[in-house]
Design an enzyme around this catalytic site. Structure first.
Site, PDB file in Angstrom:
ATOM      1  N   GLU A 184       8.486  16.979 -80.697  1.00 33.20           N
ATOM      2  CA  GLU A 184       7.321  17.007 -81.460  1.00 33.20           C
ATOM      3  C   GLU A 184       6.558  18.238 -80.715  1.00 33.20           C
ATOM      4  O   GLU A 184       5.540  18.561 -81.232  1.00 33.20           O
ATOM      5  CB  GLU A 184       6.636  15.807 -81.405  1.00 33.20           C
ATOM      6  N   ARG A 203       3.824  16.444 -77.162  1.00 33.07           N
ATOM      7  CA  ARG A 203       3.795  17.541 -78.036  1.00 33.07           C
ATOM      8  C   ARG A 203       3.619  18.913 -77.285  1.00 33.07           C
ATOM      9  O   ARG A 203       3.280  19.842 -77.853  1.00 33.07           O
ATOM     10  CB  ARG A 203       2.634  17.087 -79.146  1.00 33.07           C
ATOM     11  N   GLY A 224      -2.769   4.226 -77.753  1.00 28.30           N
ATOM     12  CA  GLY A 224      -2.645   2.679 -77.288  1.00 28.30           C
ATOM     13  C   GLY A 224      -3.481   2.045 -78.191  1.00 28.30           C
ATOM     14  O   GLY A 224      -3.470   0.905 -78.119  1.00 28.30           O
ATOM     15  N   ASN A 269      -7.692   4.647 -84.885  1.00 28.30           N
ATOM     16  CA  ASN A 269      -7.915   3.426 -85.223  1.00 28.30           C
ATOM     17  C   ASN A 269      -8.398   2.246 -84.404  1.00 28.30           C
ATOM     18  O   ASN A 269      -8.551   2.466 -83.240  1.00 28.30           O
ATOM     19  CB  ASN A 269      -6.520   2.938 -86.250  1.00 28.30           C
ATOM     20  N   ASP A 322      -5.216   1.748 -90.410  1.00 30.43           N
ATOM     21  CA  ASP A 322      -4.479   2.821 -89.391  1.00 30.43           C
ATOM     22  C   ASP A 322      -5.060   4.107 -89.790  1.00 30.43           C
ATOM     23  O   ASP A 322      -4.039   4.826 -89.463  1.00 30.43           O
ATOM     24  CB  ASP A 322      -3.216   2.330 -89.234  1.00 30.43           C
ATOM     25  N   ASN A 327      -0.038  13.236 -90.940  1.00 24.70           N
ATOM     26  CA  ASN A 327      -0.059  12.680 -89.606  1.00 24.70           C
ATOM     27  C   ASN A 327      -0.136  13.913 -88.338  1.00 24.70           C
ATOM     28  O   ASN A 327      -1.044  14.494 -88.719  1.00 24.70           O
ATOM     29  CB  ASN A 327       1.212  11.944 -89.521  1.00 24.70           C
ATOM     30  N   CYS A 379       9.788  -6.793 -82.570  1.00 23.98           N
ATOM     31  CA  CYS A 379      10.859  -5.835 -82.387  1.00 23.98           C
ATOM     32  C   CYS A 379      10.826  -4.677 -83.530  1.00 23.98           C
ATOM     33  O   CYS A 379      11.537  -3.634 -83.119  1.00 23.98           O
ATOM     34  CB  CYS A 379      12.313  -6.521 -82.733  1.00 23.98           C
ATOM     35  N   CYS A 421      10.136  -0.447 -83.312  1.00 24.52           N
ATOM     36  CA  CYS A 421      10.973   0.409 -82.861  1.00 24.52           C
ATOM     37  C   CYS A 421      12.675   0.165 -83.505  1.00 24.52           C
ATOM     38  O   CYS A 421      13.247   1.089 -83.861  1.00 24.52           O
ATOM     39  CB  CYS A 421      11.323   0.041 -81.598  1.00 24.52           C
ATOM     40  N   HIS A 422      13.039  -0.939 -83.368  1.00 25.35           N
ATOM     41  CA  HIS A 422      14.357  -1.485 -84.032  1.00 25.35           C
ATOM     42  C   HIS A 422      14.477  -1.387 -85.574  1.00 25.35           C
ATOM     43  O   HIS A 422      15.663  -1.585 -86.220  1.00 25.35           O
ATOM     44  CB  HIS A 422      14.800  -2.755 -83.532  1.00 25.35           C
TER      45      HIS A 422
HETATM   46 CA    CA Z   1      -2.559   4.466 -84.954  1.00 25.60          CA
END
Ligand code: CA
Length: 723
Positions: free
Chosen positions: A95, A147, A207, A282, A327, A416, A633, A636-637
């Site tokens: 990124e 970034r 976070g 958020n 979000d 985003n 999970c 990510c997965h």
């Molecule tokens: Ca967020």
């Protein structure tokens, strides 16, 4: 001998003078800026005087990402070719926007690693690896991305995934100092690029999906000592800034100290007003009824905030999404410009916010000038210009209504972190925009877990069902576009449609060019005034990062990092294939007019046949496993146990057949490859239920991914060690 001494002394003095760049800048025929001290605030503020360099993340403090260079332009862009490329030693999302300073390129890669390259050849001058513990990834929402670096004097600064801020010698990559910017016992992360303002290094953190208290910090560039810090939400023990006492009035119920508002991306600066601007994210959890029962705006979540650059003192804020529960981080790029609006030149700050609206604010006062949706929205009918608040559809409040709601934009936002660009020549803002809806279903009896996402949603209920009709519908709703937006008229000027969402950031140049890579593995250059495609080339992987441009040896280059990954490549599972099965091939690519380099052939890898053990668990166990998978999970997965291709697809895991599954899930056997132990949240039976669910999904998927079908390109076979 006596007579030679003065000559030697003179020669030495002359050499010293020649070596000293400050002398060069004093010469009347030299227009070059004073580079003797390396990068300074004055030099960044005057960046237009050295257009061949790229001195800060957004090129200039106003973060316009517009380059005055014209060597590559709308008449010769058709002759662009690859000048050089460099394969990177990581296979996660890329990124970063590289900096280029006097012929040297400095970039970060995934896992917060830093590389210095010869900008003309791509030859590596040095590499630095901060050795981020790989299992820290479980504390970062959206891949192990980074970034970029900041530069000050002869130093570089990088923020690491595990929330350190590190100063490096730009000549050698040697560590000069390193500070921990956040409590290491909490799930903080850094993915954003630091910025330099007046001998201070500004850095925030991420976070807010896990439960931390957001802030932005200013560190002394020389020593690494903390100078000031602005918290975005009130704390449990006193108010570090007086404004936080007022902010607390907008919260209800038992206020948690760790309700998000993280400053994980946008930071810009107006040297004249001496204001630093940043976006706050958020809340934790997303679910507003859980976070602040009975409502409340919850300042400064989802807000754009201005503070004094010297002190960090509050100056103004504009809350983009009061009481957010979708979000809607307001961390997207904050671009400053002077626009003529209703006959008057206004100093504005602009954001194409995640919530679908393009905001133009007065950057002296924070007053809303205009707001219009640039993408499809269903949660509101517009922004009330008197109050500056969105006119919400009450049905969108899923937590208060206890009723599911499919919201648009979804959590990846209409836009985003992918940088946008403002071209003062065309007056247009170029936005990497998208439509991607998401079902919000409040989790009954939500409790924060010690590991993983804490968003207060029933992710299992929102999981994509294994129904071809519903899948096709969901897929059809996913869109991505490069939108040229007139910020004065608040309307679209032109657009280029992409195959799907999650495309690359944007560069514009005085050569009437806009450059962007996309999720389908194409890198293209368009006319800035009308969007006509002038040139494109396949780059074999999805591009998320923004291109940048510079000169080396008198030639102009356009460079970009390529490498599929980031939030959208992980969590949405099957839906992340909207632009095709995109492999991660992480590279830096540099293009120039007449470039003749070529990429090696694109690797093609057929997925091995699925050979899961038979599904023998009862329906209740599988359903329970689905719940745990969705909670712990899936981000990510991949949703419904279908990986987007960057993180291992568990349906293919050999551990489905053995007890090594428990070693991995509960004992951290693969922690050095990025798989954390979930023992703090899951017991043996729960881990077994997750395995039963993945086995069921693998059996369910078997016909759909039969190897007799057309082979899909999966990129290089991924060894976990090269995560
Ligand atoms: Ca967020």
């Amino acid at each position: 001998m006596n007579r030679t001494i003065p000559f030697a002394a003179i020669a030495a003095a002359t050499l010293a003078l020649v070596a000293c760049n400050s002398v060069k800048s004093m010469l009347p025929w030299s227009k070059a800026p004073d580079s003797s001290a390396g990068i300074t605030t004055a030099r960044i503020a005057d960046a237009d005087k050295e257009p061949g360099n790229w001195l800060t993340y957004g090129r200039t403090y106003n973060e316009q990402r517009f380059s005055p260079l014209t060597q590559i332009n709308d008449t010769n862009a058709k002759n662009l070719g690859l000048a050089w490329y460099l394969d990177l030693d990581t296979a996660r999302g890329q990124e970063a926007t590289p900096l280029v300073i006097d012929g040297r390129m400095y970039t970060t890669t995934a896992w917060s690693m830093v590389k210095a390259l010869d900008a003309a050849t791509g030859n590596v001058l040095w590499s630095y690896d901060p050795q981020v513990p790989r299992d820290w990834d479980v504390k970062a929402c959206c891949d192990a991305v980074n970034r970029g670096v900041a530069a000050w004097h002869d130093r570089l600064y990088v923020g690491t995934l595990d929330a350190r801020l590190i100063a490096l010698d730009a000549a050698t990559g040697k560590v000069l100092w390193s500070v921990q910017t956040a409590d290491p016992t909490k799930p903080y992360s850094i993915t954003g690029a630091p910025r330099v303002v007046k001998d201070k290094i500004l850095i925030g953190n991420g976070g807010a999906e896990f439960g931390v208290r957001g802030y932005i910090s200013a560190y002394d560039a020389e020593t690494g000592k903390l100078d000031w810090r602005f918290y975005t939400i009130p704390g449990a023990s006193g108010f570090e800034q007086p404004i936080l006492k007022k902010a607390l009035e907008t919260w209800k119920g038992q206020y948690a100290e760790s309700s998000g508002g993280t400053v994980w991306d946008a930071i810009s600066y107006d040297p004249e007003l001496n204001l630093v601007y940043f976006g706050a994210g958020n809340g934790t959890p997303w679910n507003a009824e859980e976070r602040s029962p009975g409502g409340g705006d919850n300042l400064f979540l989802a807000s754009i905030v201005a503070v004094n650059a010297d002190t960090g003192d509050y100056v103004w804020h504009y809350q983009v999404t009061p009481g957010d529960e979708w979000d809607y981080d307001a961390d997207q790029q904050l671009t400053l410009a002077d626009l003529r609006i209703d006959g008057k030149v206004r100093k504005v700050i602009m954001q194409a916010s995640k919530n679908g609206f393009f905001y133009v604010l007065d950057r002296e006062t924070g007053k809303l000038i205009s707001a219009k949706n640039y993408a499809t929205v269903n949660w509101t009918s517009g922004i009330d210009m008197t109050t500056g608040r969105p006119i919400e559809d009450p049905k969108a409040r899923y937590s208060e209504n206890k009723s599911p709601w499919v919201n648009l934009p979804g959590p990846i936002g209409a836009h985003n972190w992918q940088p946008m660009s403002f071209d003062p020549q065309t007056g247009l803002v170029y936005i990497p925009a998208q439509d991607a809806a998401f079902p919000f279903i409040a989790e009954a009896g939500y409790k924060a877990a010690p590991i993983g996402f804490n968003v207060g949603l029933d992710m299992a209920a929102g999981s994509l069902p294994n129904d071809p009709k519903i899948k096709a519908q969901a897929m059809a709703g996913l869109k991505g576009a490069l939108i040229a937006w007139d910020p004065v008229a608040q309307k679209e000027a032109w657009r280029v449609q992409h195959p799907g969402p999650w495309n690359g950031g944007i560069l514009s140049t005085a050569g009437n060019l806009v450059a962007q890579g996309n999720a389908a593995g194409q890198f293209a250059v368009y006319r800035a005034d009308n969007g006509e495609k002038l040139w494109s080339t396949p780059v074999q992987t999805g591009v998320l990062a923004a291109p940048m441009t510079y000169t080396a040896g008198g030639e102009q280059y356009i460079a970009v990092l390529a490498g599929w990954g980031g939030a959208y490549a992980l969590a949405p599972g099957e839906l992340s294939f909207k632009s095709g099965h995109i492999p991660n091939i992480s590279r830096v690519l540099a293009f120039k007019i007449g470039g003749t380099a070529s990429l090696p052939p694109a690797p093609v890898q057929t997925m091995p046949p699925l050979s899961p053990p038979k599904s023998t668990a009862d329906a209740k166990t599988i359903a329970a496993g689905k719940g745990y998978f969705a909670r712990y999970c899936g981000v990510c997965h991949g949703d419904a146990a279908v990986s987007g291709g960057v993180i291992p697809d568990l349906r293919y895991s050999g551990a489905l057949k053995s007890d090594s599954w428990f070693d991995i899930v509960l004992n951290g056997a693969l922690k050095d490859q990025g798989m954390a132990s979930f023992a703090d949240a899951l017991n043996h039976d729960q881990a077994a239920a997750i395995r039963a669910y993945v086995i069921a999904r693998a059996n369910e998927s078997k016909p759909a991914v039969s190897p007799t079908k057309k082979p899909v390109s999966r990129g290089k076979p991924k060894k976990p060690s090269k995560a």
